[in-house]
Design a protein around this motif. Structure first.
Motif, mmCIF file in Angstrom:
data_model
loop_
_atom_site.group_PDB
_atom_site.id
_atom_site.type_symbol
_atom_site.label_atom_id
_atom_site.label_comp_id
_atom_site.label_asym_id
_atom_site.label_seq_id
_atom_site.Cartn_x
_atom_site.Cartn_y
_atom_site.Cartn_z
ATOM 1 N N LEU A 692 60.098 44.559 32.322
ATOM 2 C CA LEU A 692 59.315 43.520 32.982
ATOM 3 C C LEU A 692 57.896 43.497 32.437
ATOM 4 O O LEU A 692 57.265 44.548 32.296
ATOM 5 N N PRO A 693 57.340 42.304 32.151
ATOM 6 C CA PRO A 693 55.903 42.227 31.894
ATOM 7 C C PRO A 693 55.151 42.738 33.122
ATOM 8 O O PRO A 693 55.602 42.548 34.257
ATOM 9 N N ILE A 694 54.026 43.402 32.898
ATOM 10 C CA ILE A 694 53.317 44.060 33.998
ATOM 11 C C ILE A 694 51.934 43.437 34.163
ATOM 12 O O ILE A 694 51.211 43.238 33.178
ATOM 13 N N VAL A 695 51.568 43.150 35.407
ATOM 14 C CA VAL A 695 50.207 42.762 35.750
ATOM 15 C C VAL A 695 49.680 43.812 36.711
ATOM 16 O O VAL A 695 50.300 44.076 37.748
ATOM 17 N N ALA A 696 48.565 44.445 36.356
ATOM 18 C CA ALA A 696 48.061 45.560 37.159
ATOM 19 C C ALA A 696 46.546 45.586 37.155
ATOM 20 O O ALA A 696 45.899 45.081 36.230
ATOM 21 N N THR A 697 46.003 46.180 38.189
ATOM 22 C CA THR A 697 44.564 46.409 38.245
ATOM 23 C C THR A 697 44.193 47.472 37.215
ATOM 24 O O THR A 697 44.908 48.466 37.042
ATOM 25 N N GLU A 698 43.086 47.284 36.539
ATOM 26 C CA GLU A 698 42.637 48.257 35.562
ATOM 27 C C GLU A 698 42.024 49.460 36.266
ATOM 28 O O GLU A 698 41.738 49.428 37.463
ATOM 29 N N GLY A 699 41.825 50.547 35.501
ATOM 30 C CA GLY A 699 41.110 51.704 36.044
ATOM 31 C C GLY A 699 41.935 52.952 36.207
ATOM 32 O O GLY A 699 41.386 54.035 36.388
ATOM 33 N N ARG A 707 47.012 47.833 28.337
ATOM 34 C CA ARG A 707 46.155 47.176 27.346
ATOM 35 C C ARG A 707 46.478 47.662 25.931
ATOM 36 O O ARG A 707 46.617 46.861 25.005
ATOM 37 N N GLU A 708 46.602 48.955 25.769
ATOM 38 C CA GLU A 708 46.785 49.530 24.438
ATOM 39 C C GLU A 708 48.093 49.098 23.799
ATOM 40 O O GLU A 708 48.157 48.845 22.591
ATOM 41 N N HIS A 709 49.148 48.960 24.592
ATOM 42 C CA HIS A 709 50.471 48.686 24.040
ATOM 43 C C HIS A 709 50.958 47.264 24.297
ATOM 44 O O HIS A 709 52.102 46.941 23.958
ATOM 45 N N GLY A 710 50.107 46.437 24.893
ATOM 46 C CA GLY A 710 50.491 45.046 25.115
ATOM 47 C C GLY A 710 51.627 44.879 26.093
ATOM 48 O O GLY A 710 52.496 44.002 25.921
ATOM 49 N N LEU A 711 51.641 45.673 27.140
ATOM 50 C CA LEU A 711 52.736 45.657 28.107
ATOM 51 C C LEU A 711 52.592 44.558 29.153
ATOM 52 O O LEU A 711 53.477 44.394 29.996
ATOM 53 N N GLY A 712 51.501 43.843 29.120
ATOM 54 C CA GLY A 712 51.236 42.799 30.100
ATOM 55 C C GLY A 712 49.751 42.532 30.153
ATOM 56 O O GLY A 712 49.085 42.464 29.109
ATOM 57 N N ARG A 713 49.215 42.397 31.369
ATOM 58 C CA ARG A 713 47.788 42.096 31.533
ATOM 59 C C ARG A 713 47.189 42.991 32.611
ATOM 60 O O ARG A 713 47.857 43.328 33.599
ATOM 61 N N THR A 714 45.926 43.374 32.402
ATOM 62 C CA THR A 714 45.185 44.097 33.427
ATOM 63 C C THR A 714 44.018 43.241 33.892
ATOM 64 O O THR A 714 43.483 42.425 33.136
ATOM 65 N N VAL A 715 43.620 43.446 35.149
ATOM 66 C CA VAL A 715 42.564 42.633 35.755
ATOM 67 C C VAL A 715 41.612 43.534 36.521
ATOM 68 O O VAL A 715 41.984 44.638 36.930
ATOM 69 N N PRO A 716 40.366 43.083 36.718
ATOM 70 C CA PRO A 716 39.427 43.873 37.524
ATOM 71 C C PRO A 716 39.910 43.970 38.972
ATOM 72 O O PRO A 716 40.652 43.116 39.459
ATOM 73 N N ALA A 717 39.468 45.005 39.646
ATOM 74 C CA ALA A 717 39.852 45.193 41.043
ATOM 75 C C ALA A 717 39.305 44.054 41.904
ATOM 76 O O ALA A 717 38.178 43.574 41.704
ATOM 77 N N GLN A 718 40.124 43.575 42.839
ATOM 78 C CA GLN A 718 39.766 42.582 43.862
ATOM 79 C C GLN A 718 39.282 41.259 43.251
ATOM 80 O O GLN A 718 38.520 40.532 43.879
#
Length: 828
Positions: A692-699, A707-718
């Motif tokens: 599954l593509p992954i969307v997750a909070t960074e940190g 981010r490093e492996h292009g597994l999906g997208r990361t976003v800032p918290a809140q």
């Protein structure tokens, strides 16, 4: 005399002479042809009070050798120890005076010792004087303590030219690190001669130092020239008694209890069977006659067993002291060493009466099953082992499954067990019920509060592995918010104390990521575990702490039926499903996700958010405030049942693929705090498994990996807008989503259970006590101050109970009271 300083790179060769000057001189002169620098070679001869002018002859023939007069005949063991007392070499080599070194004898051994610090001793290949027949290429040991050479007098065909670990080398040609030899006490002088080399190698092995057979280090031996001066019965007596000494010193308690009584009985039978004496002479059922004669004439050989037992009993006071000290330092279990015994059940002698006794003793004392058994490994979790399992239970299950092919494994839950496995036993045990399984085990692998519920393990000699992949004390900062100030502080104190106890006692620890490893190394340093003993064994400290992430199944998921699409009312076959893959806990941020979905639905009405589980399978884990807030926000926005769906239960472990493969994207959102920084989101592993593509909070750890492996997208918290945009891209930008899916599929193999568990599997092949815990205080300098945790009073407990009552009622009070010592918190 004071111990001389050790000179780096120098080899001291020790020979013991007793009325054998000609042989000794021949051996010493052979060093003229050895490939080793003269300035790095020291020759020491100990003359055991020969009384025949040997010392003078040896000094005159080989002026470069140091000849030490012992003043009495101290045997081979005492002579070697005296020689080492005069040694200045970094390495000490022992050579029988009726042997000679091959050209590469020294160099081949030293190269191995210099290359591998775990090797404490090198066993040389020993051939007969002409180099045709084998004298030593391996050391074997019977269960009754007799060392022997199974390959002796076989032609040297080259079949034994592969280096390998052995239980012991032969004292005829042996290398040991000088300081190590002195540290472990050298050869045991109670042996005088015979089996002192067996005892030394056995001792080194159980203390964690490998003995390595090096076929390139060759010596040549006339064999038993010394014993030809004496009768065979004396040799047999020495072998019988020294076997008992070695057993008593080196076996662990369980092995000794089985083997020692049987071995003593067998020693007597061996003496009788070898001589054919009538052992029924004193039997009252015999025909009367001769009772007026008070003596019986029997061969001396028939007395070797009884006399050996008497000597053993005479030595017991000092042996007791030796055994306590040695077993207290033990680092390797008997079961780890049994393969080095080779054919341990072999009877060694062929007389029919002896063989009959050997067979019945094997059965009566359970010798075969004990000495051929595999390692016994106990895996303990505080989570229930049910159809529906949370992360810690899943991890414990997979650990047991990975270890079962090579070991006898029992998986125990202190919170209930209903699952079964054909490969290992699955059991429930708690409180004092843990005494039997923990007593059974050689190695104990656990999560959570086992040392609090089974405190007897703290002072035991068991090999203990603590699985600290979940930093529970950080988790409590959020999880315990609802308990009031005192309750929250106590939860953190109790959890921190429990973890500190694990860090102090564990022989090996597991964490989930490199970032966690840095965190735990700091805490280990604070507990005094980053000691010289641990560091000198492995400067990277992999011998103490290994990265073992949560894993995924090695085989791809298979969907047997739809779990979400077209199954959950309100979610159609063509809808776009965002999956929240576990429980909803206070450290997560599902509220921002709800708001992002609320915005996204206006442009994409087919969007559906599915929460996989609300109720944790462990009834001891309460439903948290943020879960209620999430449901309330969804209801207020009119999303529940239309765009947001909650699975009130918990998906069965074996059925999770049906749900995962119905999702289009996996999501994990959390707040920014210290728990986030060191967490390892196990739900994301299931996303990897299902590609599954992954969307997750960074940190957190996975944010960087995404981010490093292009597994999906990361976003800032809140950040609602960023989260909305990332979800939209992974759901509706097909090229971007396809690229993420492909990257996830490629990267998923990194987390296969067979791969991530390899450090633990490797450790369990050769389990051992930690270098610092196996050595008494004062040797390593490791502090042993014991923090007893937060001090409690009746008043404090009453106040805390009041806080628990406010938080959750009477059931919460009883649950929390038990949870102080038994509960394992876990994220799904």
């Amino acid at each position: 005399m004071s111990t001389p300083a050790v000179r780096a790179g120098v080899v001291t060769v020790v020979l013991v002479n007793y009325k054998g000057a000609d042989d000794t001189i021949t051996a010493l002169k052979a060093f003229d042809d050895v490939d080793w620098p003269v300035d790095r070679l020291e020759l020491v001869v100990v003359d055991n009070d020969s009384g025949d002018g040997s010392s003078e002859r040896i000094r005159a023939a080989v002026p470069g050798a140091l000849v030490v007069d012992s003043g009495s005949n101290t045997g081979f063991a005492g002579g070697c120890n005296l020689g080492v007392a005069h040694a200045t070499g970094e390495y000490v080599a022992f050579l029988n005076n009726d042997a000679r070194p091959g050209e590469g004898w020294v160099r081949a051994a030293v190269e191995v010792l210099e290359q591998d610090a775990t090797i404490g001793s090198v066993a040389s290949k020993v051939l007969d004087w002409d180099g045709n027949l084998i004298d030593y290429v391996d050391g074997s040991l019977t269960w009754f303590g007799m060392g022997y050479k199974r390959e002796v007098e076989k032609p040297d065909t080259g079949a034994w030219d592969t280096a390998k670990d052995v239980l012991f080398g032969t004292g005829a040609a042996l290398f040991v690190r000088t300081e190590l030899y002195r540290e472990v006490g050298g050869f045991d002088e109670r042996f005088f001669m015979f089996y002192e080399d067996v005892d030394l190698g056995w001792r080194l092995n159980l203390l964690g130092h490998r003995v390595r057979y090096v076929p390139g280090s060759v010596a040549y031996h006339k064999h038993h020239v010394t014993m030809k001066k004496f009768g065979n019965f004396r040799e047999s007596y020495l072998l019988e008694r020294n076997a008992l000494l070695a057993m008593y010193k080196n076996y662990d308690d369980e092995s000794l209890a089985r083997a020692l009584p049987a071995a003593m009985a067998l020693a007597v039978r061996r003496s009788v069977a070898r001589t054919g004496v009538d052992a029924t002479t004193l039997d009252l059922q015999r025909s009367p006659g001769g009772d007026d004669v008070g003596t019986v004439e029997i061969p001396k050989m028939a007395l070797t067993g009884p006399y050996a037992i008497d000597y053993f009993v005479e030595q017991l006071p000092s042996l007791l002291v030796t055994r306590r000290e040695l077993q207290g330092k033990r680092r390797r279990s008997d079961r780890e060493l049994f393969p080095l015994f080779r054919e341990t059940i072999e009877p060694a002698y062929g007389q029919p009466a002896y063989l009959a006794a050997h067979e019945v003793l094997l059965e009566a004392f359970g010798i075969v099953e004990h000495f051929t058994a595999r390692h016994r490994i106990l895996v303990v979790t505080g989570e229930p082992l049910l159809e529906r399992m949370a992360g810690p239970a899943i991890r414990a299950w997979e650990i047991a499954k990975a270890l079962a092919p090579d070991h006898d494994v029992r998986l125990v839950s202190t919170a209930g067990a209903k699952r079964t496995s054909p490969d290992f036993s699955v059991e429930y045990a708690a409180g004092t019920g843990l005494k039997e399984p923990t007593g059974w085990a050689d190695v104990i692998i656990f999560q959570g509060f086992l040392l609090e519920t089974a405190p007897w393990l703290k002072g035991s000699g068991k090999v203990i592995v603590a699985d600290i992949y979940d930093p529970m004390h950080l988790e409590q900062l959020e999880q315990a918010r609802d308990l009031g100030p005192d309750g929250r502080q106590n939860a953190i104190d109790v959890t921190t104390h429990a973890l500190n106890e694990q860090l102090r006692r564990a022989d090996f620890l597991l964490c989930a990521s490199d970032k966690q490893r840095d965190f735990w190394l700091g805490q280990l340093a604070g507990q005094g575990r980053i000691s010289p003993a641990v560091y000198d064994e492995d400067a990277n400290l992999d011998n103490l702490l290994a990265v073992v992430p949560f894993g995924i199944e090695d085989s791809a998921p298979v969907q047997r039926q739809h779990g979400i699409k077209g199954t959950v009312p309100g979610i159609g076959p063509d809808d776009k499903v965002i999956l929240w893959g576990g429980g909803i806990y206070n450290w997560f941020d599902p509220l921002t996700l709800i708001r992002a979905v609320d915005r996204l639905k206006d442009r994409h009405p087919e969007v559906r958010l599915f929460f996989l589980g609300l109720k944790h399978p462990n009834p001891g884990v309460p439903k948290m405030r943020v879960a209620w807030e999430t449901q309330e926000l969804s209801r207020e926005l009119g999303l529940t049942g239309r765009h947001v769906f909650f699975n009130e239960g918990w998906v069965p472990y074996e059925e999770r693929a049906d749900f995962l493969l119905d999702a289009d994207v996996g999501v994990s959102t959390h707040f920014q705090h210290v728990e986030t920084a060191f967490s390892f989101r196990t739900r994301i592993l299931d996303y990897l498994w299902a590609s599954l593509p992954i969307v997750a909070t960074e940190g957190d750890t996975f944010g960087a990996l995404i981010r490093e492996h292009g597994l999906g997208r990361t976003v800032p918290a809140q950040d609602v807008e960023a989260l909305e945009a990332a979800l939209e891209e992974m759901l509706f930008d097909e090229p971007a989503a396809a690229a993420a899916r492909a990257a996830v599929a490629d990267y998923a193999a990194t987390f296969g259970w067979s791969r991530v568990l390899s450090p633990l599997v490797e450790f369990c092949r050769t389990p051992r006590r930690a270098a610092d815990l196996a050595v008494p205080v004062g040797v390593t300098g490791q502090p042993r101050a014991r923090d007893r945790g937060p001090k409690r009073s009746v008043r404090a407990d009453v106040a805390l109970a009041r806080d628990y009552l406010r938080a959750g009622g009477v059931s919460e009070v009883s649950r929390r009271a038990w949870g102080r010592v038994t509960r394992v918190t876990g994220r799904g």
